[in-house]
Design an enzyme around this catalytic site. Sequence first.
Site, PDB file in Angstrom:
ATOM      1  N   GLY A  50     -19.240  16.707   9.148  1.00 52.14           N
ATOM      2  CA  GLY A  50     -19.447  15.496   8.164  1.00 52.14           C
ATOM      3  C   GLY A  50     -20.865  16.218   7.729  1.00 52.14           C
ATOM      4  CD  GLN A  55     -25.899  18.434   7.008  1.00 56.11           C
ATOM      5  OE1 GLN A  55     -25.600  17.646   7.407  1.00 56.11           O
ATOM      6  NE2 GLN A  55     -26.540  19.494   7.893  1.00 56.11           N
ATOM      7  CB  CYS A  97     -27.398  20.184  13.217  1.00 55.55           C
ATOM      8  SG  CYS A  97     -27.693  19.522  10.986  1.00 55.55           S
ATOM      9  CG  LEU A  98     -22.520  24.055   9.196  1.00 52.99           C
ATOM     10  CD1 LEU A  98     -21.876  23.270   8.154  1.00 52.99           C
ATOM     11  CD2 LEU A  98     -22.992  24.889  10.391  1.00 52.99           C
ATOM     12  CG  HIS A 139     -25.793  14.629  13.581  1.00 54.60           C
ATOM     13  ND1 HIS A 139     -25.915  15.823  14.412  1.00 54.60           N
ATOM     14  CD2 HIS A 139     -25.657  15.500  12.883  1.00 54.60           C
ATOM     15  CE1 HIS A 139     -26.391  16.576  14.535  1.00 54.60           C
ATOM     16  NE2 HIS A 139     -26.168  16.488  12.540  1.00 54.60           N
ATOM     17  CD  GLU A 140     -23.395  13.816   9.672  1.00 57.40           C
ATOM     18  OE1 GLU A 140     -24.181  14.264   8.719  1.00 57.40           O
ATOM     19  OE2 GLU A 140     -22.413  14.985   9.993  1.00 57.40           O
ATOM     20  CG  HIS A 143     -28.881  15.368   8.513  1.00 64.46           C
ATOM     21  ND1 HIS A 143     -29.513  15.952   8.850  1.00 64.46           N
ATOM     22  CD2 HIS A 143     -27.523  15.263   9.244  1.00 64.46           C
ATOM     23  CE1 HIS A 143     -28.886  16.496   9.283  1.00 64.46           C
ATOM     24  NE2 HIS A 143     -27.765  16.424   9.530  1.00 64.46           N
TER      25      HIS A 143
HETATM   26 NI    NI Z   1     -26.433  17.973  10.734  1.00 68.70          NI
END
Ligand code: NI
Length: 176
Positions: A50, A55, A97-98, A139-140, A143
């Site tokens: 995702g 991001q 998370c990246l 999670h997305e 963000h």
């Molecule tokens: Ni993330």
Amino acid sequence: MAYIREIITEGHPTLRKVAKKVDLSEIADPMFQQLLDDMFETMYDAPGIGLAAPQVAISKRIFTVDLQDDDEAHGPLVVINPKFTVTEGEIESVEGCLSVPGMVGDLTRFEHVVCTGLDRNGKKISLDGTGLFGRCLQHEMDHLNGVLYIDKAKNLRPAETDEEVAEAEAVTAGAR
Ligand code: NI
């Protein structure tokens, strides 16, 4: 042609903004469609399941998801202006998370969500999410509201076990 964009990390102010709603008139814009293609390219390159537009430093209410599990209900998906219409139950999970490289933490998510929004053509969609898919949607969505999982996580730690490293690196531009 799609391009890999830079994934910004914790400390970058864009990750902390409430992202702006996408105007319907934007969706047909080739630049907007390019952004979506680039988000997929960036997500697959990471690799992740995702990725939210903030991001890649674009403060708009868009995310991409692809669990890559051969279930077409799990992607590739674009969700524009998402909303949860159902949130129920609780499930404990480990997430990374990246945008927070190398870390994992434990948190509680809804066990089941229904997410509505628009697809990349502006058509209404409704996604029923449980398990990993449901957690990824949550999670997305966070963000898009300037929230990182580390705000909610307990026992935030460097990824150490093989499983944790997989959470943090292999699959987590989103959640796992
Ligand atoms: Ni993330």
